[in-house]
Design a protein around this motif. Structure first.
Motif, short mmCIF file in Angstrom:
data_model
loop_
_atom_site.label_atom_id
_atom_site.label_comp_id
_atom_site.label_asym_id
_atom_site.label_seq_id
_atom_site.Cartn_x
_atom_site.Cartn_y
_atom_site.Cartn_z
N SER A 60 -40.00 19.90 46.96
CA SER A 60 -40.92 20.96 46.53
C SER A 60 -40.74 21.47 45.01
CB SER A 60 -41.51 21.74 47.53
OG SER A 60 -41.74 21.26 48.69
N THR A 61 -39.38 21.51 44.62
CA THR A 61 -39.12 22.27 43.51
C THR A 61 -39.77 21.67 42.21
OG1 THR A 61 -37.03 22.79 44.45
CG2 THR A 61 -37.15 22.96 42.03
N PRO A 62 -40.32 22.53 41.26
CA PRO A 62 -41.10 21.85 40.07
C PRO A 62 -40.31 21.28 39.04
CG PRO A 62 -41.09 24.42 39.88
CD PRO A 62 -40.51 23.92 41.34
N PRO A 63 -40.93 20.48 38.38
CA PRO A 63 -39.94 19.93 36.95
C PRO A 63 -39.51 21.10 36.29
CG PRO A 63 -42.19 18.67 37.17
CD PRO A 63 -42.21 19.95 38.24
N ALA A 93 -40.53 24.82 35.13
CA ALA A 93 -39.74 25.84 34.60
C ALA A 93 -39.08 25.28 33.41
CB ALA A 93 -38.84 26.20 35.57
N VAL A 94 -38.62 26.19 32.40
CA VAL A 94 -37.89 25.88 31.45
C VAL A 94 -36.66 26.83 31.59
CG1 VAL A 94 -37.68 25.92 28.81
CG2 VAL A 94 -39.70 25.00 29.86
N LEU A 95 -35.46 26.42 31.62
CA LEU A 95 -34.30 27.45 31.65
C LEU A 95 -33.48 27.21 30.60
CD1 LEU A 95 -33.33 26.79 35.50
CD2 LEU A 95 -35.12 28.35 34.50
N VAL A 96 -33.14 28.11 29.78
CA VAL A 96 -32.52 28.42 28.68
C VAL A 96 -31.09 29.18 28.89
CG1 VAL A 96 -32.01 28.55 25.77
CG2 VAL A 96 -34.49 27.84 27.38
N TYR A 97 -29.94 28.57 28.71
CA TYR A 97 -28.65 28.89 29.20
C TYR A 97 -29.08 30.04 30.28
CZ TYR A 97 -30.15 31.74 25.07
OH TYR A 97 -30.86 32.66 24.15
N MET A 135 -27.52 22.68 38.77
CA MET A 135 -29.02 22.65 39.27
C MET A 135 -29.59 21.37 38.86
SD MET A 135 -31.91 25.38 39.04
CE MET A 135 -33.33 25.74 40.19
N PHE A 136 -29.44 20.98 37.53
CA PHE A 136 -29.91 19.43 37.17
C PHE A 136 -29.74 18.41 38.50
CE2 PHE A 136 -29.45 15.34 35.39
CZ PHE A 136 -30.62 15.07 34.72
N SER A 137 -28.14 18.45 38.85
CA SER A 137 -27.74 17.56 39.85
C SER A 137 -28.34 17.65 41.16
CB SER A 137 -26.31 17.57 39.89
OG SER A 137 -25.59 17.47 38.63
N GLU A 138 -28.84 18.95 41.58
CA GLU A 138 -29.44 19.21 42.66
C GLU A 138 -30.85 18.47 42.64
OE1 GLU A 138 -28.46 20.37 45.87
OE2 GLU A 138 -26.37 19.91 44.71
N LEU A 139 -31.56 18.57 41.62
CA LEU A 139 -32.85 18.05 41.33
C LEU A 139 -32.86 16.56 41.40
CD1 LEU A 139 -33.88 20.45 38.48
CD2 LEU A 139 -35.26 20.23 40.54
N GLN A 140 -31.74 15.92 40.83
CA GLN A 140 -31.52 14.51 40.86
C GLN A 140 -31.31 14.00 42.24
OE1 GLN A 140 -32.70 13.24 38.02
NE2 GLN A 140 -30.89 11.90 37.81
N LYS A 141 -30.75 14.69 43.16
CA LYS A 141 -30.61 14.40 44.58
C LYS A 141 -32.02 13.90 45.09
CE LYS A 141 -26.23 16.75 45.52
NZ LYS A 141 -25.84 17.72 46.24
N TYR A 142 -33.10 14.75 44.82
CA TYR A 142 -34.46 14.49 45.23
C TYR A 142 -35.30 13.71 44.32
CZ TYR A 142 -33.00 18.22 48.57
OH TYR A 142 -32.72 19.08 49.70
N GLN A 186 -36.15 14.51 41.32
CA GLN A 186 -37.32 15.19 40.64
C GLN A 186 -37.23 15.17 39.14
OE1 GLN A 186 -39.07 15.71 43.52
NE2 GLN A 186 -39.53 17.91 43.29
N ASN A 187 -38.52 15.56 38.95
CA ASN A 187 -38.37 15.54 37.30
C ASN A 187 -37.70 16.69 36.57
OD1 ASN A 187 -39.33 15.67 34.71
ND2 ASN A 187 -41.53 15.43 34.89
N ALA A 188 -36.70 16.25 35.82
CA ALA A 188 -35.73 17.11 35.05
C ALA A 188 -35.42 16.53 33.62
CB ALA A 188 -34.60 17.61 36.00
N SER A 189 -35.20 17.51 32.86
CA SER A 189 -34.44 17.04 31.48
C SER A 189 -33.29 18.09 31.41
CB SER A 189 -35.72 17.15 30.38
OG SER A 189 -35.06 16.64 29.43
N LEU A 190 -32.23 17.42 30.86
CA LEU A 190 -31.13 18.50 30.84
C LEU A 190 -30.31 18.18 29.46
CD1 LEU A 190 -28.64 20.25 31.65
CD2 LEU A 190 -27.61 18.01 32.49
#
Length: 311
Positions: free
Chosen positions: A238-241, A212-216, A260-267, A269-273
């Motif tokens: 299981s949340t995708p990048p 997913a790509v989330l812009v504002y 939401m990025f912080s939650e992904l970090q807990k797991y 998971q691949n994320a870019s903020l």
């Protein structure tokens, strides 16, 4: 390096065998909006139950409406028939990635060119086939304003994966959403169930995006505690990048993305903020002279790092 995007180029190349009424599409689209290669209805008959508008689909902009980057914005309202507007990649080395783009508009309208067709132009230039989703609006007065748009996203992803869209055989399907479209995209990315009963064989294909790509993105966190996601938006292993772009001075709190990025970090998971110092809300991908101008190129680089598009 991101190629420049020609927003006013008219392009129409209709695939044979695609179920679409091109003349109707041309009649409904403003002259400065790039035309899709094909247009396909999301639902074979009526969409799942919702309160459909009584008015006809139209651009609701007025002379007083806000411009972005010195240009008007097409504010498409009263959408009762969801459609997939397909833009095939121009790059000779097309990727095996398809992205479903969900314009924002507060679940009231769709910023159709700013956060839809113009994004398709950028993505097709870097080799990504794009489906701009004309999802149902307005839904803001529904008890679950997000539900109909998310149903439209899930159905679209399943149709793409099932081979129902001619010419699309992707290895991965992502979703890219702005503001309310970002809310719907985040919900689609974290959903553990299909929000409608399957209606045909296309629904046997998966409904979750591969990234997913989330812009504002809007309305992901609790109003009184923006460091906590809403209970119904649950990040798991299981949340995708996910790629995020937001401005610090946005009236839609940037903590929607940060939390939401912080939650992904807990797991892990691949994320870019990316949180930019200024830029406000609703900048799309039009150059306005702010640091936010950089997000499309940052997205391109992130996708290349994942090898979702060629080096």
């Amino acid at each position: 390096m991101m190629k420049s995007v020609a927003y006013t180029i008219l392009f129409l190349a209709v695939l044979s065998g695609t179920a679409t009424n091109v003349q109707n599409v041309l009649a409904e689209s403003p002259a400065n909006v790039t035309q899709a290669d094909s247009v396909i209805q999301v639902w074979p008959e009526q969409p799942p139950t919702w309160t459909a508008p009584s008015e006809s689909q139209r651009d609701t902009s007025t002379p007083e409406s806000r411009q972005v980057g010195g240009k008007d914005v097409v504010r498409l309202g009263y959408v009762s028939t969801p459609e997939m507007h397909v833009y095939h990649a121009k790059n000779t080395e097309k990727s095996e990635t398809v992205i479903v783009v969900c314009p924002g508009g507060g679940y009231s309208i769709l910023a159709w060119d700013l956060e839809g067709t113009e994004i398709a132009e950028f993505l097709r230039e870097i080799g990504v086939t794009t489906v701009v989703l004309k999802y149902r609006v307005p839904t803001r007065e529904e008890s679950q304003s997000w539900k109909a748009p998310v149903q439209d996203i899930q159905r679209t992803i399943s149709m793409i994966r099932s081979g129902a869209v001619a010419g699309l055989e992707p290895k991965r399907v992502g979703v890219l959403g702005f503001s309310a479209g970002g809310n719907a995209s985040a919900r689609a990315a974290t959903a553990t169930e299909r929000f409608y009963s399957p209606i045909d064989s296309n629904d046997s294909a998966g409904f979750s995006p591969d990234f997913a790509v989330l812009v504002y993105p809007a309305w992901l966190v609790e109003k009184e505690n923006p460091t906590k996601l809403l209970d119904e938006i649950r990040v798991t292993e299981s949340t995708p990048p996910i790629f995020f772009a937001h401005a610090r001075d946005d009236r839609i709190d940037c903590l929607n993305s940060v939390t939401m990025f912080s939650e992904l970090q807990k797991y892990k998971q691949n994320a870019s903020l990316h949180v930019f110092a200024q830029g406000g809300h609703g900048f799309g991908a039009r150059p306005v002279g702010n640091a936010t101008d950089a997000w499309p190129e940052l997205l391109e680089n992130w996708m290349r790092d994942q090898e979702w598009i060629g080096k």
